[in-house]
Every structure is written in C-alpha cells, then in structure tokens.
Enzyme design. Structure first.
Site, PDB file in Angstrom:
ATOM      1  CD  GLU A 206      70.490 -91.451 -25.083  1.00 56.88           C
ATOM      2  OE1 GLU A 206      69.343 -90.800 -25.698  1.00 56.88           O
ATOM      3  OE2 GLU A 206      71.676 -91.358 -25.566  1.00 56.88           O
TER       4      GLU A 206
ATOM      5  CG  LEU B 207      68.149 -91.505 -19.211  1.00 62.42           C
ATOM      6  CD1 LEU B 207      67.056 -92.064 -18.170  1.00 62.42           C
ATOM      7  CD2 LEU B 207      67.864 -92.346 -20.612  1.00 62.42           C
ATOM      8  N   GLY B 208      68.227 -87.571 -21.429  1.00 60.37           N
ATOM      9  CA  GLY B 208      67.862 -86.324 -21.686  1.00 60.37           C
ATOM     10  C   GLY B 208      68.118 -85.638 -23.188  1.00 60.37           C
TER      11      GLY B 208
ATOM     12  N   GLY C 208      66.998 -87.979 -32.837  1.00 55.01           N
ATOM     13  CA  GLY C 208      67.450 -86.479 -32.773  1.00 55.01           C
ATOM     14  C   GLY C 208      68.200 -86.066 -34.005  1.00 55.01           C
TER      15      GLY C 208
ATOM     16  CE1 TYR D 164      68.489 -72.681 -30.314  1.00 55.45           C
ATOM     17  CE2 TYR D 164      67.726 -72.967 -32.572  1.00 55.45           C
ATOM     18  CZ  TYR D 164      68.103 -73.538 -31.457  1.00 55.45           C
ATOM     19  OH  TYR D 164      68.007 -74.900 -31.578  1.00 55.45           O
TER      20      TYR D 164
ATOM     21  CG  LEU E 181      72.510 -64.558 -33.462  1.00 54.62           C
ATOM     22  CD1 LEU E 181      71.393 -63.885 -33.395  1.00 54.62           C
ATOM     23  CD2 LEU E 181      73.907 -63.995 -33.749  1.00 54.62           C
TER      24      LEU E 181
ATOM     25  CG  LEU F   3      62.449 -75.217 -31.998  1.00 53.30           C
ATOM     26  CD1 LEU F   3      61.328 -74.200 -32.081  1.00 53.30           C
ATOM     27  CD2 LEU F   3      63.718 -74.454 -31.200  1.00 53.30           C
TER      28      LEU F   3
ATOM     29  CG  HIS G 227      49.909 -51.863 -13.755  1.00 51.31           C
ATOM     30  ND1 HIS G 227      50.766 -51.320 -14.832  1.00 51.31           N
ATOM     31  CD2 HIS G 227      50.247 -50.933 -12.776  1.00 51.31           C
ATOM     32  CE1 HIS G 227      51.192 -50.259 -14.478  1.00 51.31           C
ATOM     33  NE2 HIS G 227      51.128 -50.118 -13.245  1.00 51.31           N
TER      34      HIS G 227
HETATM   35  C1  LIG Z   1      73.255 -75.713 -28.223  1.00 55.23           C
HETATM   36  C2  LIG Z   1      71.832 -76.081 -28.386  1.00 55.23           C
HETATM   37  C3  LIG Z   1      71.179 -75.262 -27.821  1.00 55.23           C
HETATM   38  C4  LIG Z   1      69.610 -75.652 -28.027  1.00 55.23           C
HETATM   39  N1  LIG Z   1      68.830 -74.729 -27.280  1.00 55.23           N
HETATM   40  C5  LIG Z   1      67.382 -75.091 -27.522  1.00 55.23           C
HETATM   41  C6  LIG Z   1      66.455 -74.253 -26.920  1.00 55.23           C
HETATM   42  O1  LIG Z   1      66.861 -73.400 -26.139  1.00 55.23           O
HETATM   43  N2  LIG Z   1      65.278 -74.562 -26.991  1.00 55.23           N
HETATM   44  C7  LIG Z   1      64.684 -75.601 -27.775  1.00 55.23           C
HETATM   45  O2  LIG Z   1      63.374 -75.703 -27.932  1.00 55.23           O
HETATM   46  N3  LIG Z   1      65.760 -76.395 -28.435  1.00 55.23           N
HETATM   47  C8  LIG Z   1      66.760 -75.981 -28.307  1.00 55.23           C
HETATM   48  N4  LIG Z   1      67.671 -76.983 -28.959  1.00 55.23           N
HETATM   49  C9  LIG Z   1      67.433 -77.951 -29.734  1.00 55.23           C
HETATM   50  C10 LIG Z   1      67.019 -79.034 -29.178  1.00 55.23           C
HETATM   51  O3  LIG Z   1      68.103 -79.582 -28.189  1.00 55.23           O
HETATM   52  C11 LIG Z   1      66.408 -80.200 -29.952  1.00 55.23           C
HETATM   53  O4  LIG Z   1      65.527 -79.733 -30.867  1.00 55.23           O
HETATM   54  C12 LIG Z   1      66.062 -81.507 -29.233  1.00 55.23           C
HETATM   55  O5  LIG Z   1      66.856 -81.853 -28.171  1.00 55.23           O
HETATM   56  C13 LIG Z   1      65.398 -82.529 -29.846  1.00 55.23           C
HETATM   57  O6  LIG Z   1      64.871 -83.428 -29.246  1.00 55.23           O
HETATM   58  P1  LIG Z   1      64.796 -85.070 -29.915  1.00 55.23           P
HETATM   59  O7  LIG Z   1      64.424 -85.858 -28.675  1.00 55.23           O
HETATM   60  O8  LIG Z   1      64.290 -85.323 -31.307  1.00 55.23           O
HETATM   61  O9  LIG Z   1      66.374 -85.636 -29.855  1.00 55.23           O
HETATM   62  P2  LIG Z   1      67.659 -85.417 -28.950  1.00 55.23           P
HETATM   63  O10 LIG Z   1      67.625 -84.551 -28.051  1.00 55.23           O
HETATM   64  O11 LIG Z   1      69.042 -85.226 -30.047  1.00 55.23           O
HETATM   65  O12 LIG Z   1      67.972 -86.800 -28.575  1.00 55.23           O
HETATM   66  C14 LIG Z   1      68.186 -87.783 -29.259  1.00 55.23           C
HETATM   67  C15 LIG Z   1      69.039 -88.742 -28.443  1.00 55.23           C
HETATM   68  O13 LIG Z   1      68.847 -90.221 -28.957  1.00 55.23           O
HETATM   69  C16 LIG Z   1      69.950 -90.950 -28.888  1.00 55.23           C
HETATM   70  N5  LIG Z   1      70.488 -91.772 -30.005  1.00 55.23           N
HETATM   71  C17 LIG Z   1      70.322 -91.616 -31.327  1.00 55.23           C
HETATM   72  N6  LIG Z   1      70.725 -92.648 -32.016  1.00 55.23           N
HETATM   73  C18 LIG Z   1      70.638 -93.673 -31.200  1.00 55.23           C
HETATM   74  C19 LIG Z   1      70.747 -95.083 -31.056  1.00 55.23           C
HETATM   75  N7  LIG Z   1      70.709 -95.703 -32.597  1.00 55.23           N
HETATM   76  N8  LIG Z   1      70.591 -95.687 -30.147  1.00 55.23           N
HETATM   77  C20 LIG Z   1      70.523 -95.249 -28.852  1.00 55.23           C
HETATM   78  N9  LIG Z   1      70.390 -93.967 -28.813  1.00 55.23           N
HETATM   79  C21 LIG Z   1      70.311 -93.306 -30.088  1.00 55.23           C
HETATM   80  C22 LIG Z   1      71.053 -89.636 -28.686  1.00 55.23           C
HETATM   81  O14 LIG Z   1      72.481 -90.308 -27.973  1.00 55.23           O
HETATM   82  C23 LIG Z   1      70.412 -88.838 -28.160  1.00 55.23           C
HETATM   83  O15 LIG Z   1      70.639 -88.545 -26.558  1.00 55.23           O
HETATM   84  C24 LIG Z   1      69.325 -76.456 -28.818  1.00 55.23           C
HETATM   85  C25 LIG Z   1      70.315 -77.428 -29.360  1.00 55.23           C
HETATM   86  C26 LIG Z   1      71.472 -77.118 -29.070  1.00 55.23           C
HETATM   87  C27 LIG Z   1      72.567 -77.766 -29.872  1.00 55.23           C
END
Ligand SMILES: Cc1cc2nc3c(=O)[nH]c(=O)nc-3n(C[C@H](O)[C@H](O)[C@H](O)COP(=O)(O)OP(=O)(O)OC[C@H]3O[C@@H](n4cnc5c(N)ncnc54)[C@H](O)[C@@H]3O)c2cc1C
Length: 468
Positions: free
Chosen positions: A35, A40-41, A146, A185, A188, A322, A447
């Site tokens: 990361e 993290l996260g 992501g 979403y 909104l 998601l 209920h």
């Molecule tokens: C404002 C907002 C609100 C949201 N609300 C919701 C919600 O309420 N409920 C929901 O289900 N989803 C929500 N989402 C969507 C959700 O955040 C994503 O679907 C989810 O984070 C995807 O997870 P992921 O593990 O695929 O990737 P990500 O969470 O995007 O994580 C990817 C990680 O990989 C790292 N990375 C990428 N390339 C490299 C590399 N080459 N080397 C090292 N690190 C790298 C990035 O830095 C990042 O930390 C929301 C998104 C946004 C923007």
C-alpha cells in the site's frame, strides 16, 4: 536478488485487499500487502464509505436538532454549526478505522510493504517506497488496486472550487451554491451533507433519472423526497464545461439531447459521475495482463487473469464498485489460493444509498425483470402503516418485494426507508438461502420494528398484508 518471498502478495489495502490478506493469513499463507498510501484501508476507509458516512451521520444530527426534535417534545436552543468539530469527528472515525486495519495486519502477521507496487514478472513484485525499490518473490499476486474518480472533459478538478468526492469530504466552509455533477449515490450523499449544512444544492444529471441501476419507482420517489428537502434537479442535462473565476465557477450546461446552452454559477462544483478502475503503474502491459474496453482487468470465475499466478478483485474488475463486493471477492480468492472453494453470489449483493431516508436494494429491479421477460409478482408496503416508523416520525417510503410468479422465489427487494441499509440485510440473507416471499412472510419479526414492513411486503406478494 529478491528481498523476501511470500505465498501471496496483495496489491492495495482497500476492503478487497486487506480482507484478502487477512483471510489468506488465517489460512496459513505467508502474506504481504503493498500500500502506498500513508494509512491502510484504501478508498473506503480513507476517502470513501467511512468519512462520507461520518459526515452524513453528523449532518443528520444537525438537521435533526434544527428542525426535527421539537416534534418529539425536545426543545433545543439556537443550533450552531461547528464545521471544524464535525470534520474532526470524521477524521477521528477514519483514524480509528485505518489504525484498526494496521492492528489486524500485525495480529495476523501480514507484512505491510510500504510503497508503490509494479509487477515485474508473474512471481515478482517490485515495491518502490522511501527506501528505494525492493523486489519480492511470491507464488501468487492479487491485484486490488481499486478505482479513481472518473474524469469529465472540460471540468478540471482542483479540489478547491471544482472538487471530487475527496475534496467534498473536506470543504473548509459551507458553499452557498453547490452544483453536483452526477445523480448517483456519491453525488446524492455528498449533496445531502452540504445541503443539510446550509448549501443550495443543484444536481445535474445526464440521464432523465437519478440513481441509475436502482429500481425506477424507488428512484422517482427518492427524487421527490430530496426535492422536498430543498435539492434542485436538472435531469437530461449535460455539463460541457466548468471555468473557475473570481467568484466561484461558471458551468455551461446543455440539454443531453442537444439544444441551447445555459450558464450556471456555483461556489463549488462536485464532479461525481462515477469511478474508473485504477491500473496505472502496475506494469500490466509488460507482463501481458488483459484489460477490457473499460479499463478493467479481465478475470475468470476464479479471479484469475490470463497470466498464471496473477489474480484481481474489487473495483478493478467487473461488477458493482462496492466495498462489500470487494471484501467478498477478497475472501473468495484467498480461499481459492489455499485450495478451498471460495465463491461469491453476485445475485445477492446489496446496494445502499445513505441519504435520508436511505435507499437499499438487493437482486433485480422491476425494469430488469420486464426486460428479461420474467413473470413476477410484486408486494408493497408503505412505511406510513408501520408503527415503529410512526414513532420515529420516519414514514416516508416503502418496501417492495419482487417474487417469481410461479415459484414465489424472491428475485429482488427494494427499500426506501430510514435505516433501509440495515433492513436490507434480512432480504440479502433470504436471497442467499433461496427464500420464497412466503418464507419471509412466515418468519416471526420482532414488534415494533421497521423490518415488519419487509414481512408485510412479503405478505402483500400474496395479496394478504395484515396492517393495510
Ligand atoms: C465518497 C465515496 C463513498 C463511498 N461509499 C461507499 C459505501 O457507502 N458503501 C460501499 O460499499 N462502497 C462505497 N464506496 C465505494 C468503495 O469505496 C469502493 O468500492 C471500495 O473501496 C473498493 O475497494 P478496493 O479494495 O477494490 O479498492 P480501494 O478501496 O480503492 O483500494 C485500493 C488501494 O490500492 C492502493 N494502490 C493502488 N495501486 C497501487 C500500487 N501500484 N501500489 C500500491 N498501492 C496501490 C490505493 O492507494 C488504494 O489504497 C464509496 C466510494 C467513495 C469515493
């Protein structure tokens, strides 16, 4: 020479990546997660789900204290906004969650490789961090990199006047006029936050409806409710440009079908037309990993790419973007790598919009069933007839259950209600178990709860609701 070697290296620590790493470690695989962010996260914990929900919750309390508590006989004095403290609440929640993942990594003996990952070969990940580049050997690579904000031609994000969701989570003051580009979403939810805090919010959407992908009836109803709350909608409208000026931003709009342009002024513009997979810098072309025409990594039913030993999950592959979808895939691929039978049921992935009231759905919409020619029965129950909703002054909305006309199997559940995001869990569980509407109707529901509306909608599928 490699610096270390692993069974699995996961790239990205979002909900897909960190959950995959934990499950892999639980199953005895020597695991590392790369990361590059300072915490993290991923998107979810740092700039997505968690901070947005912290602000939604806080702004809801502000709105409640201003307008809603008196109806419950609770008198409050003058209500003031302390935006700095509200942002502090959000930052604290993010910190607790990201630190929580770091704790889980330590607990499960997962190495956090800090830096940017590049896949040098199917068994080698190069990580460039503060200490330079290091090479790590691995039996398997799981890409969980992501997604990023989708760009729009003519609208340049500066995270000050023209912001993405990331900037919208951190505005230093409440804008007088906020224009949100995109009625999905994220638009909104963030629009709701700033509208509750005092902004005039206009949502510009290219399509002729908000919340594309959600049930049409729910989306129409939701739009009416948001309009009542003060949001303005310009549907069937495209943004052709946004120019920052001394006062704010001048936006040019045109009808989506063509026609004469108009200019709209805003203090802040939020661009939220969707997200695109993040694959930059991973070196995918060099190792030959196939990408589809929308920039997503192509995988088979077991999350394997076309290159042996390289897998992908989460926002970077096909499917709803998601967090919980990414998490399920993270668990599934870890189990597959450990020789187990990991699996995700894509028919039972809920989707939630955390506005007031919330919108939640699982399964198919009426539009999809009609398009596929599936014969179905619909049962609907309004929250106005639910005792708990009355007690909460939260009677806007309904529950709708769609079931197969012949077998009664639940095909889709759509909820517009306070706490719909929590209520939908029962529907997802029912669908996971292949339940019929009759199964839900015959299940004893406590209920008085909002979930009794789910039971009543299930009864309504068979034309026999009790409380209406
Ligand atoms: C404002 C907002 C609100 C949201 N609300 C919701 C919600 O309420 N409920 C929901 O289900 N989803 C929500 N989402 C969507 C959700 O955040 C994503 O679907 C989810 O984070 C995807 O997870 P992921 O593990 O695929 O990737 P990500 O969470 O995007 O994580 C990817 C990680 O990989 C790292 N990375 C990428 N390339 C490299 C590399 N080459 N080397 C090292 N690190 C790298 C990035 O830095 C990042 O930390 C929301 C998104 C946004 C923007």
């Amino acid at each position: 020479m490699s610096d270390s070697s692993y069974d699995v290296i996961v790239i990205g620590s979002g909900p897909g990546g960190y959950v995959c790493a934990i499950r892999a470690a639980q199953l005895g695989l020597k695991t590392a997660c790369v990361e590059r962010r300072a915490t993290l996260g991923g998107t979810c914990l740092n700039i997505g789900c968690i901070p947005s929900k912290a602000l939604l919750q806080a702004s809801e309390k502000y709105e409640e204290a201003q307008h809603d508590l008196a109806a419950f006989g609770v008198k409050v004095g003058k209500v003031d906004l302390d935006l700095k403290a509200m942002m502090g609440h959000k930052d604290g929640v993010v910190k607790a969650n990201t630190a929580g993942v770091e704790f889980l990594f330590k607990k499960n003996k997962i190495d956090w490789l800090k830096g940017s990952a590049r896949i040098a070969a199917a068994d080698t990940v190069e990580v460039t961090g503060d200490g330079g580049a290091k090479s790590h050997k691995t039996k398997a690579i799981v890409i969980a990199s992501g997604s990023d904000v989708a760009p729009l031609a003519g609208v340049e994000i500066d995270e000050k006047k023209i912001v993405s969701s990331t900037g919208a989570l951190d505005l230093p003051k409440v804008p007088k006029k906020l224009v949100v580009i995109g009625g999905g979403y994220i638009g909104l939810e963030m629009g709701s936050v700033w509208q509750r805090l005092g902004a005039e919010v206009t949502v510009v959407e290219f399509l002729d409806r908000i919340l594309p992908g959600m049930d049409g009836e729910v989306s129409k109803h939701m739009q009416r409710i948001l309009k009542k709350q003060g949001m303005t909608f310009k549907l069937g409208t495209k943004v052709t440009g946004a120019k920052p000026n001394a006062k704010g931003v001048a936006l040019t709009l045109e009808p989506a079908k063509g026609g004469s342009a108009e200019t709209v002024d805003a203090d802040v513009v939020l661009l939220s037309i969707g997200r695109v997979p993040h694959i930059e810098g991973l070196g995918l072309a060099d190792v030959g990993v196939a990408i589809d025409n929308r920039g997503r990594i192509v995988t088979d039913g077991h999350y394997a790419t076309n290159v042996a030993g390289i897998y992908a999950i989460g926002d970077v592959i096909v499917g709803p973007m998601l967090a919980h979808k990414a998490e399920e895939e993270g668990v599934a691929v870890a189990e597959l790598l450990a020789g187990q039978r990991g699996h995700v049921n894509y028919d039972a992935i809920p989707g939630v919009v955390y506005t007031w009231p919330e919108v939640a759905q699982v399964g198919r919409t009426e539009e999809q069933l009609k398009e596929d020619g599936v014969a179905y029965k619909a049962g609907k129950f309004p929250l106005t007839a639910n005792g708990r909703a009355r007690a909460m002054n939260a009677t806007d909305g309904f529950v709708k259950i769609l079931a197969d006309a012949k077998t009664d199997k639940v095909l889709g559940v759509h909820i517009l209600s306070a706490e719909a995001g929590t209520m939908i869990a029962e529907a997802a569980l029912a669908m996971e178990f292949g339940a019929s509407a009759e199964d839900i109707a015959r299940t004893c529901h406590a209920h008085p709860t909002l979930n009794e509306a789910v039971k009543e909608a299930a009864l309504a599928v068979d034309g026999r609701p009790l409380h209406i």
